[in-house]
Scaffold this motif. Structure first.
Motif, mmCIF file in Angstrom:
data_model
loop_
_atom_site.group_PDB
_atom_site.id
_atom_site.type_symbol
_atom_site.label_atom_id
_atom_site.label_comp_id
_atom_site.label_asym_id
_atom_site.label_seq_id
_atom_site.Cartn_x
_atom_site.Cartn_y
_atom_site.Cartn_z
ATOM 1 N N PRO A 264 0.890 -0.861 -0.081
ATOM 2 C CA PRO A 264 -0.204 -0.097 -0.222
ATOM 3 C C PRO A 264 0.926 1.397 0.108
ATOM 4 C CG PRO A 264 0.086 -1.184 2.215
ATOM 5 C CD PRO A 264 0.526 -1.864 1.467
ATOM 6 N N GLY A 265 0.300 2.262 -0.096
ATOM 7 C CA GLY A 265 1.409 3.720 -0.769
ATOM 8 C C GLY A 265 1.380 4.932 1.088
ATOM 9 N N GLN A 266 2.273 4.875 1.436
ATOM 10 C CA GLN A 266 2.643 5.664 2.120
ATOM 11 C C GLN A 266 3.625 6.670 1.620
ATOM 12 O OE1 GLN A 266 5.076 2.980 4.573
ATOM 13 N NE2 GLN A 266 6.947 2.741 2.543
ATOM 14 N N ASP A 267 3.373 8.058 3.266
ATOM 15 C CA ASP A 267 4.432 9.019 2.777
ATOM 16 C C ASP A 267 5.373 8.352 3.132
ATOM 17 O OD1 ASP A 267 1.949 10.646 1.630
ATOM 18 O OD2 ASP A 267 1.495 10.458 2.921
ATOM 19 N N VAL A 268 6.745 9.133 2.296
ATOM 20 C CA VAL A 268 7.913 8.702 2.898
ATOM 21 C C VAL A 268 8.236 10.451 2.974
ATOM 22 C CG1 VAL A 268 10.631 7.890 2.562
ATOM 23 C CG2 VAL A 268 8.347 6.369 2.263
ATOM 24 N N ILE A 269 9.111 10.350 4.109
ATOM 25 C CA ILE A 269 10.650 12.490 3.475
ATOM 26 C C ILE A 269 11.624 11.312 3.255
ATOM 27 C CG2 ILE A 269 10.453 13.995 5.216
ATOM 28 C CD1 ILE A 269 8.791 13.736 7.501
ATOM 29 N N THR A 270 11.881 12.060 2.385
ATOM 30 C CA THR A 270 13.786 12.186 2.376
ATOM 31 C C THR A 270 14.426 12.628 2.851
ATOM 32 O OG1 THR A 270 13.143 14.177 0.757
ATOM 33 C CG2 THR A 270 12.585 11.863 -0.525
ATOM 34 N N MET A 271 15.802 12.846 2.630
ATOM 35 C CA MET A 271 16.957 13.114 2.875
ATOM 36 C C MET A 271 17.402 14.965 3.019
ATOM 37 S SD MET A 271 21.165 12.274 2.647
ATOM 38 C CE MET A 271 21.153 13.073 1.086
ATOM 39 N N ASP A 272 15.924 15.228 2.466
ATOM 40 C CA ASP A 272 15.797 16.810 2.035
ATOM 41 C C ASP A 272 14.520 17.412 2.450
ATOM 42 O OD1 ASP A 272 15.170 15.932 -0.056
ATOM 43 O OD2 ASP A 272 15.927 16.577 -1.451
ATOM 44 N N ASN A 273 13.802 16.450 3.280
ATOM 45 C CA ASN A 273 12.645 17.246 3.441
ATOM 46 C C ASN A 273 11.646 17.312 2.971
ATOM 47 O OD1 ASN A 273 14.091 17.369 6.525
ATOM 48 N ND2 ASN A 273 14.350 19.357 6.146
ATOM 49 N N ALA A 274 11.196 16.727 1.747
ATOM 50 C CA ALA A 274 10.223 16.616 0.961
ATOM 51 C C ALA A 274 9.679 15.358 0.991
ATOM 52 C CB ALA A 274 10.913 16.495 -0.719
ATOM 53 N N VAL A 275 8.337 15.357 1.429
ATOM 54 C CA VAL A 275 7.069 14.583 1.504
ATOM 55 C C VAL A 275 6.930 13.437 -0.155
ATOM 56 C CG1 VAL A 275 5.457 13.538 2.608
ATOM 57 C CG2 VAL A 275 6.812 15.220 3.406
ATOM 58 N N ASN B 156 11.559 -0.776 4.688
ATOM 59 C CA ASN B 156 13.049 -0.598 4.420
ATOM 60 C C ASN B 156 12.715 0.360 3.512
ATOM 61 O OD1 ASN B 156 15.349 -2.444 5.118
ATOM 62 N ND2 ASN B 156 13.117 -4.150 5.366
ATOM 63 N N ILE B 157 11.431 0.403 2.043
ATOM 64 C CA ILE B 157 11.211 1.078 1.917
ATOM 65 C C ILE B 157 11.606 2.906 2.003
ATOM 66 C CG2 ILE B 157 9.746 2.511 0.545
ATOM 67 C CD1 ILE B 157 8.425 -0.167 -0.902
ATOM 68 N N ARG B 158 11.051 3.500 3.430
ATOM 69 C CA ARG B 158 11.679 3.796 4.161
ATOM 70 C C ARG B 158 12.113 3.791 4.637
ATOM 71 N NH1 ARG B 158 6.536 2.687 6.664
ATOM 72 N NH2 ARG B 158 7.317 1.962 8.603
ATOM 73 N N THR B 159 13.097 3.497 4.897
ATOM 74 C CA THR B 159 14.427 3.694 4.804
ATOM 75 C C THR B 159 15.765 3.918 3.874
ATOM 76 O OG1 THR B 159 13.932 1.936 6.662
ATOM 77 C CG2 THR B 159 17.052 2.552 6.236
ATOM 78 N N SER B 160 15.159 3.783 3.173
ATOM 79 C CA SER B 160 15.987 3.248 2.018
ATOM 80 C C SER B 160 15.803 4.793 0.945
ATOM 81 C CB SER B 160 16.256 2.418 0.724
ATOM 82 O OG SER B 160 15.930 1.013 1.363
ATOM 83 N N ILE B 161 14.865 5.316 1.019
ATOM 84 C CA ILE B 161 14.005 6.652 0.469
ATOM 85 C C ILE B 161 14.587 7.554 1.275
ATOM 86 C CG2 ILE B 161 12.501 8.542 -0.512
ATOM 87 C CD1 ILE B 161 11.623 5.282 -1.806
ATOM 88 N N GLY B 162 14.156 7.264 2.872
ATOM 89 C CA GLY B 162 14.828 8.252 3.579
ATOM 90 C C GLY B 162 16.702 9.002 3.582
ATOM 91 N N SER B 163 17.503 8.156 3.120
ATOM 92 C CA SER B 163 19.012 8.270 3.258
ATOM 93 C C SER B 163 19.085 7.967 1.770
ATOM 94 C CB SER B 163 19.368 6.890 2.994
ATOM 95 O OG SER B 163 18.968 5.775 2.269
ATOM 96 N N MET B 164 18.278 9.426 0.867
ATOM 97 C CA MET B 164 18.187 10.253 -0.374
ATOM 98 C C MET B 164 17.171 11.293 -0.491
ATOM 99 S SD MET B 164 17.972 6.576 -3.232
ATOM 100 C CE MET B 164 19.393 5.208 -3.081
ATOM 101 N N ALA B 165 18.722 11.709 -1.643
ATOM 102 C CA ALA B 165 17.761 13.354 -1.230
ATOM 103 C C ALA B 165 16.486 12.960 -3.100
ATOM 104 C CB ALA B 165 18.311 14.094 -2.308
ATOM 105 N N LEU B 166 15.340 14.080 -3.134
ATOM 106 C CA LEU B 166 14.734 13.797 -3.732
ATOM 107 C C LEU B 166 14.701 13.554 -5.593
ATOM 108 C CD1 LEU B 166 11.472 13.782 -4.246
ATOM 109 C CD2 LEU B 166 11.532 15.847 -4.451
ATOM 110 N N ASP B 167 15.960 14.066 -5.976
ATOM 111 C CA ASP B 167 16.441 13.582 -6.969
ATOM 112 C C ASP B 167 17.065 12.435 -7.098
ATOM 113 O OD1 ASP B 167 15.864 16.467 -7.674
ATOM 114 O OD2 ASP B 167 17.743 17.387 -7.267
ATOM 115 N N GLU B 168 17.823 11.777 -6.025
ATOM 116 C CA GLU B 168 18.248 10.924 -6.273
ATOM 117 C C GLU B 168 17.099 9.611 -6.384
ATOM 118 O OE1 GLU B 168 22.372 10.736 -4.357
ATOM 119 O OE2 GLU B 168 20.909 10.801 -3.155
ATOM 120 N N SER B 169 15.995 9.714 -5.496
ATOM 121 C CA SER B 169 14.870 8.660 -5.094
ATOM 122 C C SER B 169 13.966 8.782 -6.471
ATOM 123 C CB SER B 169 14.319 9.437 -3.646
ATOM 124 O OG SER B 169 13.141 10.321 -4.157
#
Length: 312
Positions: free
Chosen positions: A71-82, A117-130
């Protein structure tokens, strides 16, 4: 009457016993067998027999590869983009006993592992990288989830992120940024084209000037050579006239003077500013020179003519 009831009950008991003893496991599934609530062994697809009233079927495990929606979930990236992320997971049970007794609610556990693990992986990247490194995110999540589910007798084959969706205002800002970047590249390419055209035009003008200078030099050289040859011819003619005068031939000087006089008249006549040519009285001298030329030519012919033989 009582005997008949007893026989009937006995037959029913026998049928139920047979039904409990015989089991047909469908293809793609494995069933666990429990004896008084304790796991004993696993039944594979096909016809199988168990001890009735003692053994019972515990869990019916699907051994085929299965697909689950994450299911879809909101994830915050390293540069605080949701961003909103969803996906799918492909897994397969390899050990029915572990999948049945090592974890409760296997599918729920796998989904929660994938989401974490999706939250962990995307949270360690900037928006452009994700947004640009989706394959890298899939690989990282797959390794982590597969390692975590291994004790459960489960093999996670693939994890795919279906969509990574930033907020609408961020999408608009990214679109404007992309448009500005494309316009920048277009302006750079246009300026580079103008620069290249100017360079080629300057090179062409340079080559044209070089060729023109070489042509002028060649023309000047040939003109000088022609004047030199003309001067040589003039000197030779003067020398020949001088030799003729020294030999006592007066007509040679008349020829020479008349030739120069005629050339001068020709130049006067060819001048574009002269429409009317007036000759002085001394023009008779030219006629006399021409007469001298005629006499000189006649003398030359007389010398060149062969002597006539006397008539018989």
């Amino acid at each position: 009457m009582g005997t008949e009831i007893f026989v009937g009950v006995l037959l029913v008991f026998a049928v139920i016993t047979v039904l409990k003893a015989v089991r047909v496991v469908p293809q793609g599934f494995e069933w666990t067998v429990e004896r008084f609530g304790r796991y004993t062994h696993t039944l594979t697809p096909g016809l199988a027999f168990i001890i009735p009233w003692v053994d019972g079927i515990g869990r019916k495990i699907n051994m085929m590869e299965q697909v689950m929606e994450v299911p879809g979930q909101d994830v915050i990236t390293m540069d605080n983009a949701v961003v909103k992320v969803d996906g799918i997971v492909f897994f397969q049970v390899l050990d029915a006993a572990k999948a049945a007794y090592e974890v409760a609610q296997l599918e729920v556990a796998i989904i929660n592992l994938v989401m974490t693990n999706i939250r962990t992986s995307i949270g360690s990247m900037a928006l452009d990288e994700s947004l640009s490194k989706r394959d890298e995110i899939n690989a990282k999540v797959l390794v982590a989830v597969d390692l975590a589910t291994h004790p459960w007798g489960v093999k996670v084959n693939r994890i795919e992120l279906k969509d990574i969706q930033p907020p609408r205002d961020l999408i608009d800002a990214m679109a404007k940024q992309m448009k500005a970047e494309r316009e920048k590249r277009a302006n750079i390419l246009e300026a580079e084209g103008f620069r290249q055209a100017a360079i080629l035009r300057a090179e062409g003008e340079k080559q044209s000037a070089i060729l023109e200078a070489e042509g002028e030099r060649e023309a000047a050289f040939r003109e000088a050579e022609a004047r030199e040859r003309l001067a040589e011819a003039e000197a030779k003619a003067t020398e020949m006239v001088s030799t003729a005068i020294a030999a006592g031939d007066v007509q040679a000087i008349n020829y020479f003077v008349a030739q120069k006089y005629v050339e001068a008249l020709k130049d006067f006549a060819a001048s574009p500013n002269q429409k009317l040519l007036m000759l002085p009285m001394e023009t008779t001298g030219v006629l006399g020179s021409l007469a001298g030329i005629a006499e000189l030519a006649k003398a030359v012919q007389d010398k060149a003519a062969p002597t006539s033989l006397p008539r018989a």
